[in-house]
Design an enzyme around this catalytic site. Structure first.
Site, PDB file in Angstrom:
ATOM      1  N   THR A 186      33.602  43.852  31.153  1.00  0.00           N
ATOM      2  CA  THR A 186      32.587  43.540  32.153  1.00  0.00           C
ATOM      3  C   THR A 186      31.228  44.095  31.737  1.00  0.00           C
ATOM      4  OG1 THR A 186      34.268  43.624  33.881  1.00  0.00           O
ATOM      5  CG2 THR A 186      31.976  43.791  34.587  1.00  0.00           C
ATOM      6  N   TYR A 232      39.199  34.387  40.654  1.00  0.00           N
ATOM      7  CA  TYR A 232      38.900  33.159  41.408  1.00  0.00           C
ATOM      8  C   TYR A 232      40.155  32.416  41.850  1.00  0.00           C
ATOM      9  CZ  TYR A 232      36.688  28.951  43.142  1.00  0.00           C
ATOM     10  OH  TYR A 232      36.293  27.937  43.962  1.00  0.00           O
ATOM     11  N   TYR A 277      43.866  44.715  33.242  1.00  0.00           N
ATOM     12  CA  TYR A 277      42.577  45.160  33.771  1.00  0.00           C
ATOM     13  C   TYR A 277      42.539  44.792  35.242  1.00  0.00           C
ATOM     14  CZ  TYR A 277      37.412  45.490  34.080  1.00  0.00           C
ATOM     15  OH  TYR A 277      36.120  45.803  34.432  1.00  0.00           O
ATOM     16  N   ARG A 301      35.768  42.707  41.311  1.00  0.00           N
ATOM     17  CA  ARG A 301      35.262  41.574  40.527  1.00  0.00           C
ATOM     18  C   ARG A 301      36.137  40.323  40.680  1.00  0.00           C
ATOM     19  NH1 ARG A 301      30.254  42.184  37.467  1.00  0.00           N
ATOM     20  NH2 ARG A 301      29.975  44.424  37.172  1.00  0.00           N
ATOM     21  N   LYS A 323      43.969  49.387  32.917  1.00  0.00           N
ATOM     22  CA  LYS A 323      42.653  49.910  33.290  1.00  0.00           C
ATOM     23  C   LYS A 323      42.562  49.739  34.798  1.00  0.00           C
ATOM     24  CE  LYS A 323      37.663  49.270  32.907  1.00  0.00           C
ATOM     25  NZ  LYS A 323      36.551  48.480  32.352  1.00  0.00           N
ATOM     26  N   ILE A 381      38.196  54.047  30.540  1.00  0.00           N
ATOM     27  CA  ILE A 381      37.317  53.077  29.896  1.00  0.00           C
ATOM     28  C   ILE A 381      36.025  53.136  30.690  1.00  0.00           C
ATOM     29  CG2 ILE A 381      36.925  50.655  29.331  1.00  0.00           C
ATOM     30  CD1 ILE A 381      39.948  50.360  28.978  1.00  0.00           C
TER      31      ILE A 381
END
Length: 292
Positions: free
Chosen positions: A44, A107, A133, A138, A162, A204
């Site tokens: 990202t 989405y 992740y 997000r 993550k 991270i």
């Protein structure tokens, strides 16, 4: 365990709307000089959402080439399209990345069964260690601990996560469900130290773009049971961590690196430069901490 400590979620420098390879290589080299434990291109923070697939692959290749095996490279290679994720993950493996970072499909919001099928399909085509992740802020999708445990049990390539929820209860449950061999890395700079305390393995990090030595030293201090040093560094970094999220990531961290003379202050639309007042506040924080 190979993947532990502080990994930087590298920004992608741009110049005239092109990847600034010279600045990118210099940033990676500085990170290594500062003792970072590993690097993550095309996450990202690397503005992967606005990179073409060709650019995405170029960024991974540059990173692997510059690192030259000195630290592990976890390449961002996920997508909300399973077919695209397979393609990017295959490229990351061929380029020489040590592992892939695979974002949960955004989405389209798959069910838990769909998530398992997604990661299985990738692993079937490309056998490379990967990290889930999980960043619901997000993706609008939160992978719950029991689903994480199922992915870990059923897919040998799934070696870690993550975890960017910032929810320590959830992190603790992931550790409980998956056990100590599953690598839990924080995706949230504010909670690295508490995550380590419940069995996590590292981070991270966004802020380590500008203070790689501080972040890796904090993680190392915790492992060495030097809690006084770890706590001191946690609190010293807290103002910087807050500053990195004054506006949408990676706008503040790229602005900081520009102020530090490490790259141009350039973003890809729809990201735009910081509001002047926020930029002035950011400069003040960096000045107070001796970074500019």
């Amino acid at each position: 365990m190979q993947f532990q400590g502080a990994y930087t979620a590298l920004v992608t420098p741009f110049k005239n709307n092109q990847i600034d390879e010279e600045a990118y290589r210099a940033l990676i080299e500085w990170q290594l000089e500062q003792g970072i434990n590993g690097v993550v291109p095309c996450g990202t923070t690397g503005e992967s959402a606005t990179l073409s697939h060709q650019e995405h692959k170029k960024v991974i290749s540059i990173c692997v080439d510059q690192v030259k095996g000195r630290v592990p490279v976890i390449a961002g290679a996920g997508s909300n399209s399973t077919t695209e994720a397979i393609d990017l993950t295959g490229y990351a493996k061929d380029a020489g990345a040590d592992a892939a970072l695979l974002i949960t499909p955004y989405y389209n919001k798959p069910t838990p069964a769909g998530l398992v099928a997604h990661f299985k399909a990738i692993a079937k085509e490309v056998s490379i260690p990967f990290f889930i992740y999980n960043v619901p802020g997000r993706t609008s999708l939160n992978v719950m601990p029991k689903t994480v445990a199922r992915i870990f049990r059923e897919i040998p390539e799934a070696i870690g996560i993550k975890e960017a929820t910032g929810d320590l209860k959830q992190v603790s449950e992931v550790v409980e469900e998956c056990g100590p061999d599953f690598i839990v890395l924080s995706g949230d700079d504010f909670t690295v130290l508490p995550l380590l305390s419940v069995g996590g393995h590292g981070v991270i990090s966004v802020v380590s773009n500008i203070v790689p030595n501080m972040m890796q030293t904090m993680c190392k201090a915790f492992v060495n049971r030097d809690l006084e040093t770890a706590q001191k560094l946690h609190h010293e970094m807290s103002p910087l961590c807050r500053a990195m999220f004054m506006e949408t990531n990676p706008i503040p961290v790229k602005t900081s690196l520009a102020m530090m003379g490490k790259m141009e202050k350039e973003f890809r639309l729809p990201l735009v430069p910081m509001e002047p007042g926020n930029e002035e506040s950011l400069h003040g924080i960096l000045n107070t901490t001796g970074l500019v």
